[in-house]
Scaffold this active site. Structure first.
Site, PDB file in Angstrom:
ATOM      1  NE  ARG A   6       0.231   1.327   3.390  1.00  0.00           N
ATOM      2  CZ  ARG A   6       1.176   2.199   3.597  1.00  0.00           C
ATOM      3  NH1 ARG A   6       2.452   1.813   3.661  1.00  0.00           N
ATOM      4  NH2 ARG A   6       0.912   3.492   3.716  1.00  0.00           N
ATOM      5  N   GLY A   7       0.271   2.398  -0.129  1.00  0.00           N
ATOM      6  CA  GLY A   7       1.034   3.629  -0.322  1.00  0.00           C
ATOM      7  C   GLY A   7       1.089   3.917  -1.813  1.00  0.00           C
ATOM      8  CB  ALA A   8       0.229   6.956  -3.757  1.00  0.00           C
ATOM      9  NE  ARG A  63      -6.294   0.814  -1.567  1.00  0.00           N
ATOM     10  CZ  ARG A  63      -5.599   1.317  -0.535  1.00  0.00           C
ATOM     11  NH1 ARG A  63      -4.310   1.052  -0.395  1.00  0.00           N
ATOM     12  NH2 ARG A  63      -6.207   2.086   0.362  1.00  0.00           N
ATOM     13  CD  GLN A 117      -2.773   2.662   6.923  1.00  0.00           C
ATOM     14  OE1 GLN A 117      -3.320   3.023   7.969  1.00  0.00           O
ATOM     15  NE2 GLN A 117      -3.438   2.529   5.798  1.00  0.00           N
ATOM     16  CG  ASP A 125      -3.171   8.047  -1.481  1.00  0.00           C
ATOM     17  OD1 ASP A 125      -2.965   8.518  -0.349  1.00  0.00           O
ATOM     18  OD2 ASP A 125      -2.883   6.874  -1.797  1.00  0.00           O
ATOM     19  CG  ASN A 164      -2.328  11.546   2.509  1.00  0.00           C
ATOM     20  OD1 ASN A 164      -1.786  10.663   1.843  1.00  0.00           O
ATOM     21  ND2 ASN A 164      -1.969  11.797   3.760  1.00  0.00           N
ATOM     22  CE  LYS A 165      -5.008   5.563   4.524  1.00  0.00           C
ATOM     23  NZ  LYS A 165      -6.068   4.725   3.891  1.00  0.00           N
TER      24      LYS A 165
HETATM   25  O1  MRU Z   1      -4.462   3.143   2.334  1.00  0.00           O
HETATM   26  P1  MRU Z   1      -2.993   3.350   2.169  1.00  0.00           P
HETATM   27  O2  MRU Z   1      -2.168   2.803   3.282  1.00  0.00           O
HETATM   28  O3  MRU Z   1      -2.511   2.915   0.803  1.00  0.00           O
HETATM   29  O4  MRU Z   1      -2.826   4.937   2.218  1.00  0.00           O
HETATM   30  C1  MRU Z   1      -1.538   5.474   2.156  1.00  0.00           C
HETATM   31  C2  MRU Z   1      -1.539   6.946   2.224  1.00  0.00           C
HETATM   32  O5  MRU Z   1      -2.556   7.589   2.323  1.00  0.00           O
HETATM   33  C3  MRU Z   1      -0.225   7.619   2.071  1.00  0.00           C
HETATM   34  O6  MRU Z   1      -0.164   8.791   2.834  1.00  0.00           O
HETATM   35  C4  MRU Z   1      -0.048   7.999   0.595  1.00  0.00           C
HETATM   36  O7  MRU Z   1      -0.297   6.892  -0.226  1.00  0.00           O
HETATM   37  C5  MRU Z   1       1.304   8.504   0.312  1.00  0.00           C
HETATM   38  S1  MRU Z   1       2.530   7.226   0.418  1.00  0.00           S
HETATM   39  C6  MRU Z   1       3.994   8.027   0.199  1.00  0.00           C
END
Ligand code: MRU
Length: 347
Positions: A48-50, A91, A198, A239, A249-250
C-alpha cells in the site's frame, strides 16, 4: 538507512512483496507470478502507499507479459490490456496506479517492438524505470525539504509514507529521515492512523530502523499536541493532487490540516510528480475509496462494535489547497497559487 525492500523483482521472474499487514510482528515475504494475485495484494493492502502501488502494478504487467501464452505481438498486447483492466480495478484513489499502468501500456504499444520477446523485455524495463523514478524522486524530495526543517523540529506525520509506501527512501517520512541524516535534531509525533494503523504499525517500525526519535499519538491528539507542546511542521503524503492543489490522502489528513491552520503550523504535502493529476480540476473530482465497515467495527479477530452496527469507512479525504502551505516534490517546493505553479511545474 532501510535494509528492507517492500517490492523486489526476482531474476527468475517473480515479484516479491513484504506483507505489510503482518508488520511489525513478522517480516514475511510473498512471491507472485500471477498478475491477478498482484491485484488482490494491492486491494487487500499487502502492499500500500501510492508510489508503491504504482511500482507494484508495473511489475504486475511484467508478470502478465512474461507468463502470457501469446505467440504473436497482437495477442500479447491484448493480454496486457486485460491485465491492465484487472490491475486498475484494485484501488481507485492513488493516481500512481493509473500513471504506472499507462506508462507500461504506452511502452508495449511501441510499433518498433517486433517480437513477443521484445515486448516482454520492454515491459519489464518500463517497470524497472518506474521503480527507479520513484527511488530517485524520494531522494530528491528529502534534499528539497531540508531547508524547511529547523534544527530541533517537532513534526507531526500522518499515515505511512516511508520506504514501505514508496519503494525506497519515502516521501513525507523522508523529510524527517533526511533531516535526521543531515545531523538535525528532529522528533516525530506519529499519528497512529485509524483504522488500519499504518502510523502505529509501519511508520513507528520504519523510524526505529532509521534511529529517529518518535512517539505515537492517537489521531485525535494532534490538535492538543500543537496547542500544548508546540509543533514546527506537519508532513503528509498524497494519493492524488488535483490541478488546483486539492490533495487526497489518508483519512484524517484534512482534520490535521484544519488543526495546523488554527495553530499557525506549516502544513506540507509531500509527493512525487507521479501523484499529480492535472486532468482533474479540483479535489471534488477525486474518487474516494470506501473500504469495508469491518475495518472499523472489528480489530483483527476481535469484534469491537455491537454486532450489525453500521460503520462508514472512507479510506481517504481531500484537503482543500487553502490549508496547504506548500507541496514538496522531486522537482522543487511549490507554493500558492497552486493552480498556476502546478501548471508550470508539470508543463
Ligand atoms: O491506504 P494506504 O495505506 O494505501 O494509504 C496510504 C496513504 O494515504 C499515504 O499517505 C499515501 O499513499 C502517500 S505514500 C507516500
Amino acid at each position: 538507512m532501510n535494509t528492507y525492500h517492500a517490492i523486489e523483482w526476482l531474476a527468475e521472474g517473480k515479484l516479491r512483496l513484504i506483507d505489510q499487514r503482518r508488520l511489525p510482528q513478522e517480516l514475511v515475504y510473498c512471491d507472485y507470478t500471477d498478475y491477478h494475485e498482484v491485484a488482490l495484494a494491492i486491494r487487500d493492502m499487502v502492499v500500500r502507499g501510492a508510489p508503491a502501488i504504482g511500482i507494484t502494478a508495473g511489475y504486475g504487467m511484467a508478470l502478465a507479459a512474461l507468463y502470457s501464452p501469446a505467440t504473436d505481438v497482437e495477442a500479447l498486447r491484448a493480454d496486457l490490456c486485460a491485465a491492465d483492466a484487472v490491475l486498475r480495478a484494485a484501488r481507485p484513489t492513488a493516481v500512481n496506479l493509473f500513471w504506472a499502468l499507462e506508462r507500461v501500456l504506452r511502452r508495449a504499444a511501441d510499433p518498433t517492438l517486433p517480437t513477443v520477446a521484445a515486448i516482454r523485455e520492454a515491459v519489464l524495463a518500463e517497470a524497472h524505470a518506474i521503480y527507479a523514478f520513484e527511488a530517485e524522486s524520494n531522494f530528491r524530495i528529502g534534499q528539497n525539504a531540508l531547508p524547511l526543517v529547523p534544527d530541533g523540529a517537532k513534526i507531526i506525520h500522518h499515515c505511512n509514507t516511508g520506504p514501505l509506501a514508496t519503494g525506497e527512501y519515502g516521501t513525507a517520512l523522508r523529510v524527517i529521515t533526511a533531516a535526521h541524516e543531515a545531523g538535525k535534531r528532529v522528533f516525530a509525533y506519529v499519528d497512529e492512523t485509524r483504522p488500519r494503523l499504518q502510523g502505529a504499525r509501519l511508520t513507528a517500525w520504519e523510524l526505529q530502523q532509521w534511529g529517529v526519535p518518535f512517539t505515537i499519538i492517537v489521531d485525535g491528539a494532534a490538535a492538543h499536541i500543537m496547542r500544548t507542546v508546540g509543533i514546527d511542521l506537519c508532513v503528509v503524503g498524497c494519493d492524488r493532487i488535483a490541478a488546483n492543489g486539492d490533495t487526497a490522502n489518508k483519512i484524517g489528513t484534512y482534520s490535521l490540516a484544519l488543526a495546523a491552520k488554527a495553530h499557525n503550523v506549516p502544513f506540507y504535502v509531500v509527493g512525487p510528480t507521479s501523484t499529480i493529476d492535472m486532468t482533474l480540476a479540483s479535489g471534488d473530482d477525486i474518487v474516494i475509496e470506501q473500504r469495508p465497515a469491518e475495518e472499523i467495527t472489528r480489530f483483527e479477530a476481535c469484534q469491537i462494535a455491537p454486532a450489525d452496527a453500521s460503520a462508514t469507512n472512507p479510506a481517504f479525504d481531500v484537503t482543500p489547497a487553502a490549508y496547504i502551505t506548500a507541496i514538496i516534490t522531486e522537482r522543487g517546493v511549490i507554493y500558492p497559487p497552486f493552480k498556476e505553479n502546478l501548471a508550470r511545474l508539470m508543463a
